[in-house]
Design a protein around this motif. Structure first.
Motif, PDB file in Angstrom:
ATOM      1  N   ILE A   1       0.818  -1.205   0.000  1.00 47.66           N
ATOM      2  CA  ILE A   1       0.000   0.000   0.000  1.00 47.66           C
ATOM      3  C   ILE A   1       0.851   1.254   0.000  1.00 47.66           C
ATOM      4  N   ASN A   2       1.874   1.270   0.805  1.00 46.19           N
ATOM      5  CA  ASN A   2       2.708   2.469   0.921  1.00 46.19           C
ATOM      6  C   ASN A   2       4.009   2.354   0.141  1.00 46.19           C
ATOM      7  N   GLY A   3       4.120   1.306  -0.665  1.00 45.09           N
ATOM      8  CA  GLY A   3       5.352   1.112  -1.409  1.00 45.09           C
ATOM      9  C   GLY A   3       5.419   1.941  -2.674  1.00 45.09           C
ATOM     10  N   ASP A   4       6.546   1.793  -3.373  1.00 47.00           N
ATOM     11  CA  ASP A   4       6.719   2.488  -4.652  1.00 47.00           C
ATOM     12  C   ASP A   4       5.903   1.788  -5.735  1.00 47.00           C
ATOM     13  N   PHE A   5       5.737   2.510  -6.852  1.00 46.88           N
ATOM     14  CA  PHE A   5       5.067   1.910  -7.995  1.00 46.88           C
ATOM     15  C   PHE A   5       5.951   0.844  -8.605  1.00 46.88           C
ATOM     16  N   SER A   6       5.388  -0.326  -8.849  1.00 47.89           N
ATOM     17  CA  SER A   6       6.124  -1.355  -9.588  1.00 47.89           C
ATOM     18  C   SER A   6       5.866  -1.240 -11.083  1.00 47.89           C
ATOM     19  N   PHE A   7       4.784  -0.536 -11.435  1.00 47.88           N
ATOM     20  CA  PHE A   7       4.478  -0.314 -12.861  1.00 47.88           C
ATOM     21  C   PHE A   7       3.585   0.919 -13.004  1.00 47.88           C
ATOM     22  N   ILE A   8       3.874   1.724 -14.003  1.00 51.07           N
ATOM     23  CA  ILE A   8       3.041   2.876 -14.360  1.00 51.07           C
ATOM     24  C   ILE A   8       2.943   2.913 -15.884  1.00 51.07           C
ATOM     25  N   SER A   9       1.705   2.900 -16.408  1.00 52.37           N
ATOM     26  CA  SER A   9       1.542   2.926 -17.868  1.00 52.37           C
ATOM     27  C   SER A   9       1.793   4.330 -18.407  1.00 52.37           C
ATOM     28  N   LYS A  10       2.073   4.353 -19.676  1.00 49.18           N
ATOM     29  CA  LYS A  10       2.402   5.634 -20.313  1.00 49.18           C
ATOM     30  C   LYS A  10       1.263   6.642 -20.216  1.00 49.18           C
ATOM     31  N   ASN A  11       0.018   6.140 -20.229  1.00 49.41           N
ATOM     32  CA  ASN A  11      -1.115   7.063 -20.221  1.00 49.41           C
ATOM     33  C   ASN A  11      -1.277   7.804 -18.900  1.00 49.41           C
ATOM     34  N   ILE A  12      -0.654   7.280 -17.841  1.00 49.31           N
ATOM     35  CA  ILE A  12      -0.636   8.043 -16.587  1.00 49.31           C
ATOM     36  C   ILE A  12       0.035   9.384 -16.824  1.00 49.31           C
ATOM     37  N   ALA A  13       1.143   9.341 -17.532  1.00 47.35           N
ATOM     38  CA  ALA A  13       1.869  10.580 -17.829  1.00 47.35           C
ATOM     39  C   ALA A  13       1.027  11.510 -18.687  1.00 47.35           C
ATOM     40  N   SER A  14       0.287  10.949 -19.646  1.00 46.17           N
ATOM     41  CA  SER A  14      -0.564  11.781 -20.504  1.00 46.17           C
ATOM     42  C   SER A  14      -1.687  12.426 -19.700  1.00 46.17           C
ATOM     43  N   ILE A  15      -2.269  11.670 -18.801  1.00 44.71           N
ATOM     44  CA  ILE A  15      -3.377  12.192 -17.988  1.00 44.71           C
ATOM     45  C   ILE A  15      -2.886  13.309 -17.069  1.00 44.71           C
ATOM     46  N   PHE A  16      -1.714  13.063 -16.411  1.00 40.64           N
ATOM     47  CA  PHE A  16      -1.203  14.053 -15.466  1.00 40.64           C
ATOM     48  C   PHE A  16      -0.377  15.139 -16.149  1.00 40.64           C
ATOM     49  N   GLU A  17      -0.132  14.954 -17.464  1.00 40.00           N
ATOM     50  CA  GLU A  17       0.593  15.932 -18.273  1.00 40.00           C
ATOM     51  C   GLU A  17       1.974  16.237 -17.699  1.00 40.00           C
ATOM     52  N   VAL A  18       2.670  15.170 -17.283  1.00 42.94           N
ATOM     53  CA  VAL A  18       4.064  15.257 -16.854  1.00 42.94           C
ATOM     54  C   VAL A  18       4.768  14.012 -17.387  1.00 42.94           C
ATOM     55  N   SER A  19       6.088  13.982 -17.295  1.00 50.58           N
ATOM     56  CA  SER A  19       6.834  12.824 -17.748  1.00 50.58           C
ATOM     57  C   SER A  19       6.687  11.679 -16.756  1.00 50.58           C
ATOM     58  N   LEU A  20       6.944  10.452 -17.217  1.00 48.40           N
ATOM     59  CA  LEU A  20       6.851   9.293 -16.346  1.00 48.40           C
ATOM     60  C   LEU A  20       7.832   9.395 -15.191  1.00 48.40           C
TER      61      LEU A  20
END
Length: 852
Positions: A169-188
């Protein structure tokens, strides 16, 4: 490599000692061994090792065998297996683990051409003095898992939604898809370094607590919240989180799916806005008004209701177009908002109708002052696209609770007062009162019930025949509409059509009439009637609204009726409402085969160029001119003659409306008017009566005019009736004041006077004052050559026509003719023969036919 510290010595022992049978010295270690054994039982691909200065144990060596293909006797044999750089990395990692700097490490190597991914998890062993005396090392083969994650990564990157994964729950991301960056409008990379919480809109920060609460209660969570993206945009997100637990009830993986629902939210907000607000003006709509009125009425709060209507607003739409009309509405709405008091509320409830409420006023004079202010403000000129437009506003006022204790009665009463204001000349206000004006109330009821009348089919069609004036043959009818109101009885069009035009229901009524007319034609066709053209009036506003051509085409197809049996009547003013729009639709209708008639011709200001452009089939002379036909009114007679001449030149038919007297029809017949419509032949009749007339096929005037007696009574000079027809000759002497040379044709004189003659001929001649005729005959041995004009025509029998001639004033001829007429009259009274005169003893039609 490891240094000289105590921890380094432990690392050397872990890597180099091979003993597997050392004694467990502490209870704690025995417990750890027990749980590790349990864990290994359910994780066959996992090897667990723990070591101290005195003991090294390996649990589930079968897992190592599965990974390496053999079971090493000593762990140091791994040094010969692992690539040097991998082994060195492992040693450094072990050192960092003993120092508490790292918990997990992933190593990759190839052995016997097989790739391996091993996840190392380190658990330090601490003594009571908090010194590390050893480390537990869990070795897990994650090759298949990483392969699956790689496939999932490719899959998730191809989705329009954003996907993330965590192992705790409090750990780091093990995976983030590219569209996360598009939605948040920042780089991965920035997403990895920042948590989602920092993007959440300040007003929605509590969403994190909501998610945590949901996850603590169940294995999934869902939330909708706003974020501020890297570009500063506010976005709406929908996030779904699910948790996967292992067999020990521990969190193994979290999966989050994020949708960008900004557009859906905007649409939802728009729908919510449209539900309660007018899209054009931004004012509250009828629903909002009703909610406010219900609140006022329930709480017994006295208030005034002002029903506002822009006078003749449809004229702006018709003449300048709906875009200009919309701009005018927005300007008026803004003016009303600007002058509205703090205790006021305004709504737009229909096209050009607004309702203002005012509460908490001290005296009704305040409401009246507001009404006067509204009227004054609206009357200021409005500038739209270089047009300077002037409008006025009428207002009806009702008060709660005196004039209604619920919203609908208050609105109805204010609307009734509005009609009274319009009848008083528009641009004013009126207060509601039942006793003031029954007529206004009736208008209100008609306005209220008009749409219901269409649905309930309370309208009825009447038919006024169009008759060929000479034979009396019925050539069709104009379709008129009557309203049988359940309270007010029969309502004439003069009462309800202006209201229909004001409230825009005229379009619905027109469409209903067109549908009903074509349906009737189908019924008559199936019943074997000889079909005749039916004419339907189409108001100007219907041409400005879409769908007329499509409606006509559809109904023609549905009823299988040839287009020639439908004629649409338009007024002259219609042509100038919006020239291009109207003409284009008329052209489309004519292309379908529909006939077009111009109604009330002569009362408008249509140019001859417009007639040339769309070439109507029929011109209808307004009854204003027909009613003024008499001998003394040469102007109206001249106008009618000119219209008839113009129509014949342009190959159009002419219908004279409002023919009610015999002298009118006689003049129109003389002028060769094609069709007559009026009470002289028939008033508008019901469907059953018209069907009866269709079976007969013809009509006669109510009172047949006797030319011989009637003509004698009305003429200035005495007419002598010949005992038999007198042979004469006739020729055309002038056309448009130009001399012409035309041969003579025989005619038969019926009677003669100083001002003219009546004669019979088998030629049908134009009744036109621009054509002059010369007549030659001999009476009692005296030859006469007299010029004159044809003034009327009547078909007598067998293709024979009788004409009335007015002589051109000529004093010498009158002096010569007067004694001859007197002598013939005297001889006729004595029954004596009139000498030296060529009488014809045969039947007129026989003689004239033989003479040709």
């Amino acid at each position: 490599m490891f240094g000289n510290s105590k921890k380094s010595n432990i690392i050397k022992k872990i890597l180099n000692k091979g003993e597997t049978d050392l004694q467990m010295e502490t209870v704690r270690e025995k417990n750890i061994l027990y749980y590790c054994s349990k864990f290994a039982k359910y994780q066959p691909n996992t090897t667990i090792i723990f070591a101290t200065d005195k003991s090294i144990f390996s649990i589930n060596n079968e897992a190592i065998k599965n990974i390496l293909g053999f079971e090493p006797n000593h762990l140091r044999e791994l040094k010969t297996i692992l690539p040097p750089d991998t082994y060195t990395s492992l040693a450094l990692t072990m050192e960092q683990a003993l120092e508490g700097k790292i918990e997990k490490h992933l190593i990759n190597f190839t052995f016997q051409e097989e790739k391996y991914d091993l996840l190392l998890t380190f658990i330090p062993i601490e003594q009571e003095n908090n010194e590390v005396e050893g480390v537990y090392l869990i070795i897990e083969n994650v090759s298949e898992k990483l392969s699956t994650i790689g496939s999932l990564r490719d899959l998730f990157d191809g989705l329009n939604t954003g996907v993330w994964m965590k192992n705790s729950i409090n750990g780091d991301f093990s995976f983030i898809s590219k569209n996360i960056a598009s939605i948040f409008e920042v780089s991965l990379e920035k997403v990895n370094k920042r948590t989602f919480t920092t993007f959440i809109h300040p007003e929605d920060r509590e969403v994190t607590q909501i998610i945590e609460s949901q996850l603590s209660q169940r294995n999934k969570a869902q939330a909708v919240y706003r974020i501020v993206s890297g570009n500063g945009k506010v976005k709406w997100l929908s996030e779904q989180i699910s948790i996967k637990y292992n067999n020990n009830g521990e969190v193994e993986q979290l999966l989050g799916i994020i949708h960008d629902i900004t557009r859906e939210k905007q649409l939802e907000e728009k729908l919510i806005f449209i539900e309660k607000y007018d899209e054009l003006t931004g004012l509250p709509n009828q629903k909002s008004l009703y909610e406010l009125l219900d609140y006022y009425c329930e709480n017994r709060r006295p208030f005034a209701l002002l029903y506002l209507d822009i006078d003749r607003f449809n004229m702006i739409n018709d003449s300048l177009g709906y875009e200009i009309g919309d701009e005018v509405l927005k300007i008026v709405a803004n003016r009303l908002k600007d002058i509205l008091p703090s205790n006021g509320h305004i709504s737009r409830i229909s096209s050009n109708d607004f309702v203002v409420t005012q509460s908490a006023f001290h005296h009704k004079d305040q409401v009246i002052q507001l009404a006067e202010k509204i009227i004054h403000e609206v009357e200021r000129p409005i500038i739209v696209e270089d047009y300077e437009i002037y409008v006025s506003m009428s207002i009806g006022i009702s008060f709660f609770p005196e004039e209604g204790e619920e919203k609908l009665s208050l609105i109805e009463n204010a609307h009734t007062a509005l009609y009274l204001a319009k009848r008083e000349g528009k641009g004013n206000y009126q207060l509601f009162t039942y006793s003031k004006d029954i007529s206004s109330y009736k208008k209100y009821v008609l306005d209220r019930d008009m749409r219901k009348a269409i649905l309930n089919e309370e309208f009825e069609l009447y038919f006024q025949p169009k008759v060929e004036p000479i034979r009396g043959q019925i050539y069709g009818a104009e379709v008129l509409i009557r309203w049988n109101h359940n309270e007010w009885g029969a309502i004439s069009p003069s009462e309800f059509i202006p209201i229909a035009e004001e409230n825009q229901t005229i379009n619905l009524i027109t469409d209903w009439v067109i549908k009903r007319v074509l349906s009737l034609l189908k019924e008559w066709k199936e019943q074997g009637f000889l079909l005749r053209t039916l004419s339907v009036n189409v108001p100007p506003i219907r041409f400005m609204r879409n769908g007329l051509v499509e409606l006509v085409k559809e109904q023609l197809q549905i009823n299988d009726i040839p287009a020639k049996f439908l004629e649409l009547e338009v007024t002259e003013s219609t042509l100038l409402r919006s020239d291009k729009i109207v003409l284009s639709k008329i052209e489309e209708l004519k292309n379908l085969g529909i006939k077009i008639a111009i109604d009330d011709f002569g009362t408008g200001y249509a140019s001859f160029d417009l007639l040339r452009k769309f070439h109507p089939d029929t011109l209808k002379i307004d009854q204003l001119f027909v009613q003024n036909i008499h001998h003394e009114n040469e102007m109206d007679r001249g106008i009618i003659s000119s219209i008839l001449y113009l129509a014949k030149t342009l190959e159009m038919k002419v219908v004279a409306e409002g023919v009610e007297e015999l002298h009118q029809i006689e003049f129109l017949k003389q002028q060769e008017c094609d069709f007559i419509q009026g009470y002289l032949f028939s008033p508008p009749v019901s469907q059953s009566e018209y069907e009866h007339l269709m079976k007969i096929g013809y009509l006669k005037p109510k009172n047949k005019l006797n030319f011989k007696q009637g003509g004698i009574e009305k003429r200035k000079f005495f007419r002598f009736q010949f005992p038999n027809f007198v042979l004469a000759k006739m020729t055309i002497s002038e056309v448009n004041n130009q001399k012409v040379d035309v041969g003579a044709t025989p005619i038969l004189l019926d009677n003669i006077g100083l001002e003219g003659i009546k004669y019979l001929s088998n030629l049908k001649l134009p009744i036109n004052s621009n054509m002059k005729f010369k007549f030659e005959f001999t009476l009692m041995g005296q030859p006469f050559e007299i010029e004159g004009f044809l003034k009327w025509i009547e078909e007598e029998f067998g293709g024979i026509y009788s004409y009335g001639v007015q002589f051109q004033s000529n004093k010498p001829i009158e002096d010569k003719l007067a004694p001859i007429i007197n002598r013939m009259s005297a001889l006729n009274k004595k029954n004596e023969r009139i000498p030296d005169t060529e009488f014809i003893n045969k039947e007129a039609h026989l003689y004239l036919r033989e003479s040709n």
